[in-house]
Design a protein around this motif. Sequence first.
Motif, PDB file in Angstrom:
ATOM      1  N   GLN A  77       0.835  -1.208   0.000  1.00 31.41           N
ATOM      2  CA  GLN A  77       0.000   0.000   0.000  1.00 31.41           C
ATOM      3  C   GLN A  77       0.868   1.256   0.000  1.00 31.41           C
ATOM      4  O   GLN A  77       0.557   2.234  -0.682  1.00 31.41           O
ATOM      5  CB  GLN A  77      -0.938   0.005   1.206  1.00 31.41           C
ATOM      6  CG  GLN A  77      -2.053  -1.010   1.091  1.00 31.41           C
ATOM      7  CD  GLN A  77      -2.883  -1.102   2.362  1.00 31.41           C
ATOM      8  OE1 GLN A  77      -2.428  -0.743   3.447  1.00 31.41           O
ATOM      9  NE2 GLN A  77      -4.106  -1.590   2.221  1.00 31.41           N
ATOM     10  N   ARG A  78       1.953   1.232   0.764  1.00 25.75           N
ATOM     11  CA  ARG A  78       2.871   2.373   0.795  1.00 25.75           C
ATOM     12  C   ARG A  78       3.523   2.563  -0.579  1.00 25.75           C
ATOM     13  O   ARG A  78       3.665   3.682  -1.061  1.00 25.75           O
ATOM     14  CB  ARG A  78       3.935   2.178   1.862  1.00 25.75           C
ATOM     15  CG  ARG A  78       4.794   3.408   2.037  1.00 25.75           C
ATOM     16  CD  ARG A  78       5.767   3.362   3.188  1.00 25.75           C
ATOM     17  NE  ARG A  78       5.378   2.468   4.243  1.00 25.75           N
ATOM     18  CZ  ARG A  78       6.226   1.690   4.927  1.00 25.75           C
ATOM     19  NH1 ARG A  78       7.517   1.711   4.636  1.00 25.75           N
ATOM     20  NH2 ARG A  78       5.821   0.910   5.890  1.00 25.75           N
ATOM     21  N   LEU A  79       3.929   1.447  -1.202  1.00 22.01           N
ATOM     22  CA  LEU A  79       4.521   1.536  -2.536  1.00 22.01           C
ATOM     23  C   LEU A  79       3.528   2.108  -3.542  1.00 22.01           C
ATOM     24  O   LEU A  79       3.914   2.847  -4.450  1.00 22.01           O
ATOM     25  CB  LEU A  79       4.994   0.156  -3.011  1.00 22.01           C
ATOM     26  CG  LEU A  79       6.165  -0.472  -2.261  1.00 22.01           C
ATOM     27  CD1 LEU A  79       6.444  -1.865  -2.816  1.00 22.01           C
ATOM     28  CD2 LEU A  79       7.412   0.395  -2.333  1.00 22.01           C
ATOM     29  N   ALA A  80       2.254   1.773  -3.393  1.00 23.85           N
ATOM     30  CA  ALA A  80       1.221   2.229  -4.334  1.00 23.85           C
ATOM     31  C   ALA A  80       1.096   3.748  -4.358  1.00 23.85           C
ATOM     32  O   ALA A  80       0.636   4.317  -5.351  1.00 23.85           O
ATOM     33  CB  ALA A  80      -0.119   1.589  -3.998  1.00 23.85           C
ATOM     34  N   LEU A  81       1.505   4.406  -3.307  1.00 21.64           N
ATOM     35  CA  LEU A  81       1.477   5.871  -3.288  1.00 21.64           C
ATOM     36  C   LEU A  81       2.432   6.452  -4.330  1.00 21.64           C
ATOM     37  O   LEU A  81       2.304   7.613  -4.711  1.00 21.64           O
ATOM     38  CB  LEU A  81       1.838   6.400  -1.892  1.00 21.64           C
ATOM     39  CG  LEU A  81       0.884   6.003  -0.768  1.00 21.64           C
ATOM     40  CD1 LEU A  81       1.440   6.463   0.582  1.00 21.64           C
ATOM     41  CD2 LEU A  81      -0.507   6.558  -1.010  1.00 21.64           C
ATOM     42  N   SER A  82       3.365   5.636  -4.800  1.00 21.80           N
ATOM     43  CA  SER A  82       4.344   6.073  -5.803  1.00 21.80           C
ATOM     44  C   SER A  82       4.025   5.563  -7.200  1.00 21.80           C
ATOM     45  O   SER A  82       4.862   5.677  -8.105  1.00 21.80           O
ATOM     46  CB  SER A  82       5.751   5.592  -5.401  1.00 21.80           C
ATOM     47  OG  SER A  82       6.126   6.179  -4.179  1.00 21.80           O
ATOM     48  N   ASN A  83       2.833   4.969  -7.400  1.00 15.19           N
ATOM     49  CA  ASN A  83       2.466   4.483  -8.730  1.00 15.19           C
ATOM     50  C   ASN A  83       2.597   5.622  -9.741  1.00 15.19           C
ATOM     51  O   ASN A  83       2.181   6.760  -9.468  1.00 15.19           O
ATOM     52  CB  ASN A  83       1.045   3.931  -8.750  1.00 15.19           C
ATOM     53  CG  ASN A  83       0.962   2.533  -8.188  1.00 15.19           C
ATOM     54  OD1 ASN A  83       1.965   1.877  -7.932  1.00 15.19           O
ATOM     55  ND2 ASN A  83      -0.259   2.053  -8.000  1.00 15.19           N
ATOM     56  N   GLN A  84       3.193   5.319 -10.883  1.00 20.50           N
ATOM     57  CA  GLN A  84       3.462   6.298 -11.935  1.00 20.50           C
ATOM     58  C   GLN A  84       3.828   5.543 -13.201  1.00 20.50           C
ATOM     59  O   GLN A  84       3.927   4.322 -13.187  1.00 20.50           O
ATOM     60  CB  GLN A  84       4.619   7.197 -11.511  1.00 20.50           C
ATOM     61  CG  GLN A  84       5.896   6.393 -11.231  1.00 20.50           C
ATOM     62  CD  GLN A  84       7.009   7.210 -10.651  1.00 20.50           C
ATOM     63  OE1 GLN A  84       7.600   8.000 -11.386  1.00 20.50           O
ATOM     64  NE2 GLN A  84       7.292   7.043  -9.377  1.00 20.50           N
ATOM     65  N   ALA A  85       4.044   6.266 -14.263  1.00 21.92           N
ATOM     66  CA  ALA A  85       4.532   5.625 -15.481  1.00 21.92           C
ATOM     67  C   ALA A  85       5.868   4.967 -15.144  1.00 21.92           C
ATOM     68  O   ALA A  85       6.749   5.599 -14.576  1.00 21.92           O
ATOM     69  CB  ALA A  85       4.703   6.650 -16.581  1.00 21.92           C
TER      70      ALA A  85
END
Length: 92
Positions: A77-85
């Motif tokens: 969930q923490r990693l998902a905050l950095s979702n990007q291209a």
Amino acid sequence: MKKTITAYCFASGHIDFGASLPEGAIALAVGEEKTVRDVVSVNARLSRVDNETLFVPGVPEAASQREGITAVAHFIQRLALSNQAGFRALGA
């Protein structure tokens, strides 16, 4: 074309990176190599033994497998905050 890799961890919480997911590993994120390594490394914790090996925070200290998998879920969930291209947390 940029190289695509997967970040994954094992039951111990040890994080590694590769082109494919090893048997028994839990996928954490996928994307361009540099971006995946950077995002995961910033959010992971370092080993207290060698100060280089990456771990999912909370997994090595977990009192049970349930606590460990909960720590992995929170990490994703923490990693998902950095979702990007070029970067996508898996399962989030």
